[in-house]
Scaffold this motif. Structure first.
Motif, PDB file in Angstrom:
ATOM      1  N   PRO A  84      83.446  45.611  83.276  1.00 60.79           N
ATOM      2  CA  PRO A  84      83.031  44.553  82.225  1.00 60.79           C
ATOM      3  C   PRO A  84      83.678  43.161  82.255  1.00 60.79           C
ATOM      4  O   PRO A  84      83.465  42.408  81.647  1.00 60.79           O
ATOM      5  CB  PRO A  84      83.132  45.189  81.192  1.00 60.79           C
ATOM      6  CG  PRO A  84      83.289  46.673  81.521  1.00 60.79           C
ATOM      7  CD  PRO A  84      83.481  46.673  82.854  1.00 60.79           C
ATOM      8  N   SER A  85      85.090  43.303  82.589  1.00 59.12           N
ATOM      9  CA  SER A  85      85.967  42.441  82.529  1.00 59.12           C
ATOM     10  C   SER A  85      85.471  41.307  83.532  1.00 59.12           C
ATOM     11  O   SER A  85      86.368  39.943  83.492  1.00 59.12           O
ATOM     12  CB  SER A  85      87.555  42.681  82.959  1.00 59.12           C
ATOM     13  OG  SER A  85      87.717  43.242  84.080  1.00 59.12           O
ATOM     14  N   VAL A  86      84.678  41.339  84.400  1.00 62.46           N
ATOM     15  CA  VAL A  86      84.157  40.130  85.274  1.00 62.46           C
ATOM     16  C   VAL A  86      83.306  39.395  84.622  1.00 62.46           C
ATOM     17  O   VAL A  86      83.105  38.314  85.264  1.00 62.46           O
ATOM     18  CB  VAL A  86      83.631  40.841  86.712  1.00 62.46           C
ATOM     19  CG1 VAL A  86      82.239  41.545  86.457  1.00 62.46           C
ATOM     20  CG2 VAL A  86      83.761  39.755  87.654  1.00 62.46           C
ATOM     21  N   MET A  87      82.722  39.732  83.520  1.00 66.56           N
ATOM     22  CA  MET A  87      82.019  38.909  82.739  1.00 66.56           C
ATOM     23  C   MET A  87      82.562  37.500  82.359  1.00 66.56           C
ATOM     24  O   MET A  87      83.590  37.388  81.892  1.00 66.56           O
ATOM     25  CB  MET A  87      81.499  39.636  81.580  1.00 66.56           C
ATOM     26  CG  MET A  87      80.454  38.638  80.628  1.00 66.56           C
ATOM     27  SD  MET A  87      80.050  39.721  78.952  1.00 66.56           S
ATOM     28  CE  MET A  87      81.005  39.184  77.842  1.00 66.56           C
ATOM     29  N   LYS A  88      81.882  36.443  82.704  1.00 65.48           N
ATOM     30  CA  LYS A  88      82.470  35.047  81.984  1.00 65.48           C
ATOM     31  C   LYS A  88      82.399  35.360  80.248  1.00 65.48           C
ATOM     32  O   LYS A  88      81.537  35.830  79.607  1.00 65.48           O
ATOM     33  CB  LYS A  88      81.636  33.871  82.230  1.00 65.48           C
ATOM     34  CG  LYS A  88      82.142  32.439  81.820  1.00 65.48           C
ATOM     35  CD  LYS A  88      81.819  31.610  82.814  1.00 65.48           C
ATOM     36  CE  LYS A  88      82.250  30.246  82.272  1.00 65.48           C
ATOM     37  NZ  LYS A  88      83.715  29.931  82.407  1.00 65.48           N
ATOM     38  N   ARG A  89      83.607  34.759  79.724  1.00 63.52           N
ATOM     39  CA  ARG A  89      83.722  34.871  78.295  1.00 63.52           C
ATOM     40  C   ARG A  89      83.877  33.596  77.365  1.00 63.52           C
ATOM     41  O   ARG A  89      84.550  32.737  78.184  1.00 63.52           O
ATOM     42  CB  ARG A  89      84.598  35.647  78.069  1.00 63.52           C
ATOM     43  CG  ARG A  89      84.669  37.168  78.665  1.00 63.52           C
ATOM     44  CD  ARG A  89      86.131  38.049  78.551  1.00 63.52           C
ATOM     45  NE  ARG A  89      87.137  37.552  79.088  1.00 63.52           N
ATOM     46  CZ  ARG A  89      87.640  37.848  80.306  1.00 63.52           C
ATOM     47  NH1 ARG A  89      86.787  38.629  81.031  1.00 63.52           N
ATOM     48  NH2 ARG A  89      88.646  37.224  80.977  1.00 63.52           N
ATOM     49  N   PRO A  90      83.364  33.503  76.422  1.00 67.46           N
ATOM     50  CA  PRO A  90      82.771  34.410  75.487  1.00 67.46           C
ATOM     51  C   PRO A  90      81.342  34.035  75.907  1.00 67.46           C
ATOM     52  O   PRO A  90      80.855  33.099  76.124  1.00 67.46           O
ATOM     53  CB  PRO A  90      83.088  34.264  74.200  1.00 67.46           C
ATOM     54  CG  PRO A  90      83.358  32.730  74.105  1.00 67.46           C
ATOM     55  CD  PRO A  90      84.139  32.569  75.404  1.00 67.46           C
ATOM     56  N   ALA A  91      80.529  35.357  75.786  1.00 64.42           N
ATOM     57  CA  ALA A  91      78.805  35.041  75.629  1.00 64.42           C
ATOM     58  C   ALA A  91      78.479  35.079  74.199  1.00 64.42           C
ATOM     59  O   ALA A  91      78.972  36.200  73.373  1.00 64.42           O
ATOM     60  CB  ALA A  91      78.314  36.354  76.598  1.00 64.42           C
ATOM     61  N   ILE A  92      77.790  34.140  73.854  1.00 64.85           N
ATOM     62  CA  ILE A  92      77.419  33.795  72.426  1.00 64.85           C
ATOM     63  C   ILE A  92      75.958  33.859  72.216  1.00 64.85           C
ATOM     64  O   ILE A  92      75.135  33.132  72.877  1.00 64.85           O
ATOM     65  CB  ILE A  92      78.167  32.484  71.861  1.00 64.85           C
ATOM     66  CG1 ILE A  92      79.484  32.551  71.978  1.00 64.85           C
ATOM     67  CG2 ILE A  92      77.804  32.385  70.584  1.00 64.85           C
ATOM     68  CD1 ILE A  92      80.203  31.227  71.853  1.00 64.85           C
ATOM     69  N   ARG A  93      75.398  34.500  71.265  1.00 63.84           N
ATOM     70  CA  ARG A  93      74.137  34.305  70.841  1.00 63.84           C
ATOM     71  C   ARG A  93      74.226  33.961  69.338  1.00 63.84           C
ATOM     72  O   ARG A  93      74.491  34.664  68.507  1.00 63.84           O
ATOM     73  CB  ARG A  93      73.550  35.762  70.824  1.00 63.84           C
ATOM     74  CG  ARG A  93      73.253  36.171  72.349  1.00 63.84           C
ATOM     75  CD  ARG A  93      72.071  36.941  72.379  1.00 63.84           C
ATOM     76  NE  ARG A  93      71.487  37.122  73.950  1.00 63.84           N
ATOM     77  CZ  ARG A  93      71.843  38.263  74.552  1.00 63.84           C
ATOM     78  NH1 ARG A  93      72.243  39.430  73.902  1.00 63.84           N
ATOM     79  NH2 ARG A  93      71.341  38.457  75.861  1.00 63.84           N
ATOM     80  N   ALA A  94      73.447  32.981  68.860  1.00 61.64           N
ATOM     81  CA  ALA A  94      73.284  32.595  67.628  1.00 61.64           C
ATOM     82  C   ALA A  94      71.725  32.154  67.479  1.00 61.64           C
ATOM     83  O   ALA A  94      71.233  31.426  68.014  1.00 61.64           O
ATOM     84  CB  ALA A  94      73.922  31.460  67.395  1.00 61.64           C
TER      85      ALA A  94
END
Length: 114
Positions: A84-94
């Motif tokens: 999971p730490s390979v995910m680009k961060r943050p991923a945002i949903r609004a």
């Protein structure tokens, strides 16, 4: 756009911490999910890949650099589940708006001064 959003990241990630602070300072209610402590389901990982494509993978991360060629060649959904730490961060949903990272463009789109 409502003033509440969901953010996926890591609680120890300084970029995620800055994003939460900036958003809350500008009136957003942030539901944060640490993807290591609370792993994403396969459907959630599929949705992130559908939203962001291969940009969801942070190829500059220490995690990515430490992965074997075989691990790097894995399906993105599988890769996010295994590391999971390979995910680009943050991923945002609004609402129906999605954003990845904490760039000047993302900040402007969410009403946070860049």
């Amino acid at each position: 756009m409502s003033k509440s959003l969901t953010m996926f990241g890591l609680s120890h990630c300084s970029t995620c911490q800055k994003a939460i602070a900036g958003l809350e300072e500008h009136g957003w209610s942030v539901a944060f999910r640490d993807v290591q402590k609370e792993p994403l389901t396969e459907d959630e990982r599929k949705a992130l890949v559908a939203d962001f494509g291969d940009k969801i993978i942070n190829r500059a991360s220490l995690t990515w650099r430490g992965m074997s060629e075989e691990e790097r060649a894995a399906d993105l959904v599988t890769m996010l589940g295994a590391k999971p730490s390979v995910m680009k961060r943050p991923a945002i949903r609004a609402d129906d708006h999605q954003a990845l990272g904490w760039t000047a463009n993302v900040k402007r789109a969410l009403g946070v001064p860049a």
